[in-house]
Scaffold this active site. Structure first.
Site, PDB file in Angstrom:
ATOM      1  NE  ARG A  83       4.074   1.331  -2.033  1.00 33.15           N
ATOM      2  CZ  ARG A  83       5.331   1.027  -1.623  1.00 33.15           C
ATOM      3  NH1 ARG A  83       6.250   1.424  -2.166  1.00 33.15           N
ATOM      4  NH2 ARG A  83       5.370   0.335  -0.525  1.00 33.15           N
TER       5      ARG A  83
ATOM      6  CG  HIS B 257       8.286 -35.429 -21.136  1.00 31.97           C
ATOM      7  ND1 HIS B 257       8.520 -36.912 -21.008  1.00 31.97           N
ATOM      8  CD2 HIS B 257       9.337 -34.723 -21.600  1.00 31.97           C
ATOM      9  CE1 HIS B 257       9.709 -37.097 -21.796  1.00 31.97           C
ATOM     10  NE2 HIS B 257      10.301 -35.901 -22.118  1.00 31.97           N
TER      11      HIS B 257
ATOM     12  CD  GLU C   9       3.133  -9.649 -13.846  1.00 30.65           C
ATOM     13  OE1 GLU C   9       3.566  -9.594 -12.635  1.00 30.65           O
ATOM     14  OE2 GLU C   9       3.750  -9.244 -14.891  1.00 30.65           O
TER      15      GLU C   9
ATOM     16  CG  ASN D 219       1.595   0.906   3.734  1.00 28.69           C
ATOM     17  OD1 ASN D 219       0.448   0.990   3.717  1.00 28.69           O
ATOM     18  ND2 ASN D 219       2.524   1.400   3.161  1.00 28.69           N
ATOM     19  N   GLY D 220       1.335  -2.923   6.010  1.00 31.75           N
ATOM     20  CA  GLY D 220       1.818  -4.237   6.445  1.00 31.75           C
ATOM     21  C   GLY D 220       0.767  -5.193   7.219  1.00 31.75           C
TER      22      GLY D 220
ATOM     23  CE  LYS E 199       7.230  -1.645 -10.301  1.00 28.16           C
ATOM     24  NZ  LYS E 199       7.451  -2.637 -11.604  1.00 28.16           N
TER      25      LYS E 199
ATOM     26  CB  CYS F 193      -0.897   0.039   1.235  1.00 27.47           C
ATOM     27  SG  CYS F 193      -1.799  -1.425   1.493  1.00 27.47           S
TER      28      CYS F 193
ATOM     29  CE  LYS G 201       6.328  -8.178 -16.568  1.00 30.05           C
ATOM     30  NZ  LYS G 201       6.686  -9.330 -16.039  1.00 30.05           N
TER      31      LYS G 201
ATOM     32  CD  GLU H 176       9.347 -11.464 -16.764  1.00 30.63           C
ATOM     33  OE1 GLU H 176       8.964 -10.254 -16.640  1.00 30.63           O
ATOM     34  OE2 GLU H 176       9.178 -12.354 -15.660  1.00 30.63           O
TER      35      GLU H 176
ATOM     36  CD1 TRP I 181      -3.730  -4.580  -4.227  1.00 29.27           C
ATOM     37  CD2 TRP I 181      -2.941  -5.955  -2.550  1.00 29.27           C
ATOM     38  NE1 TRP I 181      -3.724  -5.930  -4.707  1.00 29.27           N
ATOM     39  CE2 TRP I 181      -3.195  -6.794  -3.645  1.00 29.27           C
ATOM     40  CE3 TRP I 181      -2.446  -6.826  -1.563  1.00 29.27           C
ATOM     41  CZ2 TRP I 181      -3.176  -8.045  -3.731  1.00 29.27           C
ATOM     42  CZ3 TRP I 181      -2.466  -8.246  -1.487  1.00 29.27           C
ATOM     43  CH2 TRP I 181      -2.719  -8.659  -2.738  1.00 29.27           C
TER      44      TRP I 181
END
Length: 602
Positions: free
Chosen positions: A27, A501, A485, A99-100, A597, A2, A482, A478, A75
């Protein structure tokens, strides 16, 4: 994760708080709020969704003269994204932002409720303000009550608290979540990162875990373990222009285009004519090191996985890569001849930070690869190397990934130099390749336009497979990350040789396969794997310098002589493809749903 802002001064505190929160939007958040203490009156506003909703609610608020204010973008961790759960949280006469995660909030809440305290939200944060007011009623001293409250909290937190009983101060505390205090003249600013303070504060104090205190106009008091500390002020470097879109549609798009510039910065002073230098490292740093363990999350994990091939291939040193959230709980066997490397864009990634602390407790030598100086991970590590990617506002990382890979590539050569296992000719060739990369990642308009047109063919279907071999398998991971996301489409990265496989069972015309087919590394092997998928009617998008006749779509890359040059060029292609598919779908590219973020909680 946050964002927190705070302000004490004589300017329009509402506008300053909203501007600061806007700089922290990258963020990730789902609600926002502010509280302003003007004399004995507290005005507070909360809104779900975008910051514009909060701006609309505060448009008629006029603050004149000195005031004290705090703000927050949330968030959701405890409780749904609603106005009641949004910060600031209120008590009878005080407000708090945080935050946290407060790990013992249930215990505190149960006690407070048994004392008759009513809770309005589902959050862990609300216990802070009620616990503070309980302590204030007992002690009749604001600072002593705040100090006692902080001592009763367990977990990670960055806290700002204001109260009507002392309308000139902001009380603050930091433990495991980032917090910066800045000042310019008499004015005091708070922020979760530099971005909120750029253009406002001239000097900043990067708080360390366990530090707390209070500020009033022109004064900052800092404490730890009930002892006052001296202030370690640092100049705030940077400008707001670098954090703006600069004519691009999205920050992510701008940051893809910036990769050439930031890679040049990353290389500067490190890739010299005849050797690799890191002034951040002692000459004997690698003495006694016989293996490497790299720990990271998300995109940083992929950069680690990509370059683990280089550490073994170039440095001839056994290298393992761990996902931080898994590493923390696997009861790992750690040997003191292992170098423990952590990678984080923000330097505040909670799982990575905790893994780093475990390694330090076990006596391992530690090294951080990070993009943010003075971040928690940088301060906790024995040594650190900055990625030099600059501010990255897009939640989906691009240029941070590129610079992480570059730093690790150079580090593999640095170790090889130290171990005297690389010839001058080989080292010279590698340095030449490194210096060529900034040119490789320049985005050509022709390429971008082609991907923009091509994107309309990849909006449906039942999923994507990104496939590659060797270095290009982590790049496939990656590329898939992307895409998922920002487009919300299902995508997987897979080693090309593993398709038969099991995963090839999914192959049909509605399965899109993005095939990374470098000419410099295992081309014939990858080609064979792609042919197997094509025979099962999968839709193929081939990315290669050599045309592939079975491909339904083809992106031609340039001919290169080094695998890493192909790696970086294909990296750009996958980033632009994800961007354009997301744009076609009408998504918010910079702030995808459910993501943040800087992941500062477990």
């Amino acid at each position: 994760m946050c964002g927190i802002v705070g302000y004490i001064g004589k300017k329009d505190s509402c506008e300053i708080l909203l501007d600061g929160l806007a700089e922290l939007e990258y963020r990730g958040y789902d609600s926002a709020g502010i509280a302003i203490l003007d004399g004995n009156t507290i005005d507070h506003f909360k809104a779900v969704g975008k910051l514009e909703n909060l701006r609309e609610k505060t448009k008629d608020l006029k603050i004149k003269g000195q005031s004290v204010g705090i703000g927050h973008t949330r968030w959701a961790t405890h409780g749904n994204p609603t106005e009641l759960n949004a910060h600031p949280h209120l008590g009878e006469f005080s407000y708090v932002v945080h935050n946290g995660i407060i790990e013992n909030y249930k215990e505190l809440k149960d006690t407070l409720m048994s004392d008759g305290v009513n809770f309005l939200s589902q959050t862990d944060t609300e216990v802070i303000v009620h616990q503070y007011e309980k302590n204030y009623k007992e002690l009749q001293d604001e600072f002593k009550a705040f100090e006692k409250t902080i001592g009763e909290l367990k977990g990670a937190y960055a806290v700002l608290l204001i109260t009507k009983t002392d309308d000139k101060k902001i009380f603050f505390a930091k433990n495991g979540s980032p917090m910066i205090v800045g000042n310019s003249g008499d004015e005091i600013y708070f922020g979760s990162s530099d971005a909120a303070l750029l253009g406002k504060a001239k000097e900043v104090i990067y708080l360390n875990d366990g530090e707390y205190g209070y500020t009033k106009l022109g004064e900052i008091k800092l404490f730890k373990d009930k002892k006052e500390l001296s202030l370690d002020k640092k100049p705030l470097v940077g400008d707001k222009i670098s954090a703006q879109k600069g004519g691009f549609r999205f920050f992510m798009e701008k940051e893809i285009y910036e990769q050439s510039e930031v890679l040049s910065d990353c290389i500067l002073g490190r890739a010299l004519d005849e050797n690799i230098e890191f002034e951040e490292l002692d000459e004997n740093f690698f003495d006694g090191i016989n293996s490497i363990k790299i720990c990271a999350c998300g995109t940083s994990y992929h950069s680690a996985l990509s370059t683990s091939y280089l550490f073994e291939r170039i440095s001839k040193i056994p290298t393992t890569v761990e996902i931080a959230s898994e590493f923390r709980y696997k009861e790992p066997l750690l040997r003191d001849d292992t170098l423990f490397i952590v990678i984080s864009q923000s330097g505040e990634t909670a799982d990575t930070l905790e893994a780093l602390k475990m390694a330090k407790e076990a006596g391992l030598k530690t090294l951080a690869i990070c993009n943010v100086d003075n971040s928690s991970i940088v301060r906790e590590s024995d040594f650190s190397i900055l990625a030099r990617a600059g501010i990255e506002k897009g939640v989906a990382s691009t240029k941070a990934f590129a610079t992480q890979v570059m730093v690790l590539w150079m580090l593999s050569l640095y170790i090889a130099q130290h171990r005297k296992i690389i010839s001058k000719e080989k080292l010279s060739n590698e340095i030449t390749a490194i210096k060529h990369i900034p040119k490789v990642v320049i985005v050509e308009d022709k390429l971008h336009q082609k991907l923009r047109r091509l994107s309309k063919r990849y909006l449906h279907g039942h999923g994507f497979f990104f496939i590659g071999r060797d270095l290009f398998f982590p790049l496939a991971l990656e590329g898939a990350l992307k895409l998922k996301e920002i487009s919300y489409l299902h995508a997987e990265g897979y080693p090309a040789g593993e398709m038969k496989h099991g995963p090839i069972a999914l192959a049909d015309s509605e399965l899109f396969t993005i095939a990374l087919m470098p000419k410099t590394l295992h081309y014939e092997k990858v080609k064979s794997n792609v042919e197997e998928l094509s025979a099962r009617d999968a839709t193929i998008l081939a990315i290669s310098p050599e045309e592939f006749e079975l491909a339904d779509d083809f992106i031609k890359t340039s001919k290169q002589t080094h695998p890493m040059a192909e790696f970086f060029e294909m990296m750009v292609v996958t980033q632009l493809l994800a961007l354009e598919i997301s744009v076609r779908l009408g998504n918010d590219v910079d702030m995808p749903r459910n993501l943040a973020k800087s992941v500062t909680v477990e």
